[in-house]
Design a protein around this motif. Structure first.
Motif, PDB file in Angstrom:
ATOM      1  N   UNK A 447       0.839  -1.212   0.000  1.00 16.10           N
ATOM      2  CA  UNK A 447       0.000   0.000   0.000  1.00 16.10           C
ATOM      3  C   UNK A 447       0.866   1.252   0.000  1.00 16.10           C
ATOM      4  N   UNK A 448       1.986   1.192   0.740  1.00 16.85           N
ATOM      5  CA  UNK A 448       2.890   2.347   0.779  1.00 16.85           C
ATOM      6  C   UNK A 448       3.538   2.575  -0.591  1.00 16.85           C
ATOM      7  N   UNK A 451       1.194   4.079  -2.987  1.00 17.00           N
ATOM      8  CA  UNK A 451       1.073   5.503  -2.723  1.00 17.00           C
ATOM      9  C   UNK A 451       2.166   6.267  -3.491  1.00 17.00           C
ATOM     10  N   UNK A 452       3.374   5.713  -3.479  1.00 15.87           N
ATOM     11  CA  UNK A 452       4.477   6.344  -4.207  1.00 15.87           C
ATOM     12  C   UNK A 452       4.218   6.314  -5.710  1.00 15.87           C
ATOM     13  N   UNK A 454       1.355   6.302  -7.147  1.00 14.37           N
ATOM     14  CA  UNK A 454       0.332   7.300  -7.465  1.00 14.37           C
ATOM     15  C   UNK A 454       0.934   8.698  -7.511  1.00 14.37           C
ATOM     16  N   UNK A 483      -5.001  -1.065  -5.597  1.00 14.86           N
ATOM     17  CA  UNK A 483      -5.221  -0.563  -4.247  1.00 14.86           C
ATOM     18  C   UNK A 483      -5.710  -1.703  -3.360  1.00 14.86           C
ATOM     19  N   UNK A 484      -5.218  -1.727  -2.172  1.00 13.27           N
ATOM     20  CA  UNK A 484      -5.747  -2.709  -1.226  1.00 13.27           C
ATOM     21  C   UNK A 484      -4.970  -4.006  -1.187  1.00 13.27           C
TER      22      UNK A 484
END
Lengths: 494, 494
Positions: A447-448, A451-452, A454, A483-484
């Motif tokens: 998930x981290x 995030x990067x 994105x 995601x997820x």
């Protein structure tokens, strides 16, 4: 180094003639390199075995050139990436997948020095130390001082968020960048931040610094200027072993003193440095510690005295003092050019690793490094920013011997894995580049990382600007990694 | 304040019963507020005339609660936003458009204090000063110290990147945040950064700090601990006029001293503070300057002596010294509670503005503020972080009189516009919120704002988390504001 065996994306068959013609139209023939021999210089960085040639190297002279180059690359669907001096150590400026290398070495003007408001405006290709030299007469300097500061560029420092010996007190590059002019991967030009502090809105400057070139090409930089300290006290602690030296470090920091620098050299590197500079280092010492405090003269001697006392409490055999500016500069020369002296140890090649541990774990990681050297039968020396817990084991070998190369790869992996186990990370200042991509999923939960991805997609939706860097997943605009997904990384367990 | 006349988005007719039922399922009845009278507390912040009620206020107790709340909001297509203590001053926590207010006040545990590695792990609802109180016995503190530190929360500090008097030496909130656990607007949980320094990859922590809640809900924070200085020297410079006081500031900074704080109080606020605290301030002074240095005791007196000499060179009438810790604390109480004493000046309402100018422009902006007060026939007093150039003019008026309100709006606009003209910006620490949205297109070029929208879209693609904050354009995932629009802003011209 670690990614020597990485499967690089296959070379794409490109219409190089057309590409070169477009680039020549933009910057002129004299600012384009195409010959195979010329391109070879640009296939690697300061030390990466992963090598891949760009299709063409182009030297813009202005921001408008960069914009035109980037737009042409988009049109022709060719990836591109920026390069400073090529001193990176993790493959950050290796042109994976080929394409256009935008070499910024000819954009080297210091546009403005404003001492009253404490900023300067510089081109990305300005060499780090040129700026400090230009500020000397004013009594100021540019604080980030990597060992490569005589060669590396401000633009490259921005890309990797470079540190240096004085990071301990003065912070890394991001603490000294007020603004950047950035050519986005689309070719659009934006100005993020500027000469004043605390720009409203999102901290886009902080986001761009350390993004390893994946958010666009920095075409101008506003840097903060730092006033030269009124005075220095520079000490050399001589220790019987590394344990005592690292305990002294914890003692100094724990006392509330914030030294300007705390640099450790182990006995092996000491021998090389001594052979090169004849500084008079004791050849039988286990480690030496360069300890520097700076600031106003008032009170500085008291701080130096306390540091000396702490070193002696931790079994320093002796504490020497730089009594003149010449002695101080000699000491720093020994430190900064330590890497250049490694050749004297008799190995044709070396790999400077970069890891971080909590400062209190330095004795453990030093023991581990020593055991790892024994395990693989290789030589490792150490010279590093001890005050930050930022280690730089230097693994020595012969690049022509595949057995030795493999041992160095394995030893590096072991050491970096141990850094993670001790609560640290796999890079303090060199960056992820291509070499350490495999560690990202170990350090971060999916998930981290998503995030990067994105975040990168927001700036670089086609991932055509410095592709294959920093993030192990590709991920285009419409398809950031799912995601997820829940694979837990170390961080998720904290 | 400035956005009193803003056209807020029309209220959406929502199925509140269903929403309340879902929230109650998640956190229990005792952690949900729905009554109109109860909701009224949550319709505004520390000082914003723009008011709008949330549909429901919900108090999560755990990270899992926040995740469930956010997921339910997504399902029900209802916007949501986090709120700390509600002490913001730019409308940052006003629930524009209604929806679910996630009040974090009941998540207030300090999970870990690790003095050896210098970090603490806290819930977002932990009040700023609680942390410092918890660290007292260890000899550490949490450095960012806004005037509201007795009420504001760490989570709110992260959202606005709060400063405080000691920002001058110690930096703002972002310099003290090592990591955050963040519930993304999708309901996904990520951990950015953590207990160690210099996490590899993009600086997502730095991106989230100061994003005014638009990137998700922070559910846990890793903060850096700062060792208490061994000693302080706190001086009070008494000046005949503001010009002399601001010149003293430039002199002190120019000398190479980095004071812990340099706070200016003008004659009007001085009278209010004196009426409240009987500190013995000279009532006929034009301005006083609280000047503090801290650090190791060694040499500190010399620094204090130099500061005193510089103040006297700049025509200070006298320089008083806090001779005991009690005297020092009284001085800081006077400064920190200055806002609370404004009532004594006889105005029912006041607006604390927030602007920044280059430090060297302080005399000009002070003259401008004085002329603006005269122009509009209103009273303005000043108490601010002078060392940073971060001004806080306090405009006094009667909120019930629309004529006075309009004058305050106009005067605020004039002052902030002048800050921009002088090379500064419209907020040093309060943020953009809803009040200062109109200034964003003046401060930034359209391409720069587009960049921010794209960044927000990466985290908050549906713009359902703290909508209508910070950025003047809405911009959904598929439609960031058009690329290539070329309206130039101030930054573009630099």
């Amino acid at each position: 180094m670690l990614r020597m065996n990485i499967t690089l994306p296959p070379a794409v068959d490109r219409d190089t003639a057309k590409l070169v013609a477009r680039m020549t139209d933009i910057v002129g023939r004299e600012n384009v390199l195409t010959a195979t021999a010329e391109l070879a210089t640009y296939e690697c960085d300061g030390f990466t075995i992963a090598k891949t040639k760009p299709d063409v190297v182009v030297f813009p002279l202005t921001t408008a050139h960069i914009v035109a180059i980037v737009k042409a690359c988009n049109e022709l669907d060719v990836p591109f990436m920026a390069r400073g001096a090529g001193t990176s150590l993790a493959g950050g400026c290796v042109p994976v997948g080929g394409g256009v290398m935008i070499a910024l070495a000819r954009m080297k003007t210091i546009h403005e020095v404003n001492v009253r408001d404490r900023y300067a405006v510089v081109d990305p290709g300005v060499v780090n130390v040129w700026l400090t030299n230009a500020l000397k007469a004013h009594g100021y300097h540019y604080a980030p001082d990597p060992s490569s500061q005589g060669a590396c560029t401000i633009g490259g420092n921005v890309a990797t968020n470079s540190g240096g010996p004085h990071t301990l007190k003065y912070g890394v590059t991001v603490n000294h960048i007020l603004g950047v002019e950035l050519v986005l991967p689309s070719g659009e030009l934006v100005t993020l931040g500027g000469p004043t502090e605390d720009s409203p809105g999102y901290d886009l400057v902080g986001t761009v610094v350390g993004s390893e070139g994946t958010f666009g090409v920095v075409s101008k930089v506003w840097v903060r200027l730092t006033r030269n300290p009124e005075a220095y006290r520079t000490l050399l602690g001589v220790f019987e072993n590394i344990d005592d030296a690292t305990n002294a470090i914890s003692g100094i920091i724990g006392s509330g003193i914030v030294p300007a620098a705390l640099e450790l050299l182990d006995s092996t590197i000491l021998k090389a440095v001594e052979a090169a500079f004849k500084f008079g280092f004791p050849m039988d010492a286990g480690a030496v510690l360069i300890m520097e405090v700076d600031g106003l003269n008032a009170g500085l001697q008291d701080e130096a005295d306390r540091i000396e006392a702490i070193a002696l409490q931790n079994n320093a055999r002796e504490v020497r003092k730089a009594n003149t500016e010449a002695e101080r500069l000699a000491l720093w020369k020994a430190r900064k050019q330590a890497f250049g002296t490694i050749g004297r140890l008799g190995y044709p090649s070396y790999c400077t690793q970069d890891g971080v541990v909590p400062r209190t774990k330095l004795p453990q990681i030093m023991k581990f490094i020593s055991a790892t050297a024994a395990k693989y039968g290789i030589a490792i020396c150490n010279v590093f920013h001890a005050g930050d817990g930022n280690i730089h084991p230097i693994l020595m070998f012969d690049e022509r011997d595949p057995v030795q190369v493999q041992r160095v790869l394995d030893a590096s992996t072991d050491i970096l894995t141990e850094c993670i186990n001790l609560g640290g990370s796999v890079t303090g200042e060199h960056g992820i580049g291509v070499e350490k991509l495999d560690f990202m999923p170990i350090l971060f939960a999916q998930a981290d990382l998503d995030c990067m991805v994105r975040l990168r997609t927001a700036f670089n939706p086609r991932n055509n600007c410095s592709p294959h860097k920093m993030l192990p997943t590709a991920g285009g605009c419409a398809e950031p990694a799912a995601i997820g997904a829940t694979k837990p990384g170390r961080r998720a367990a904290v």
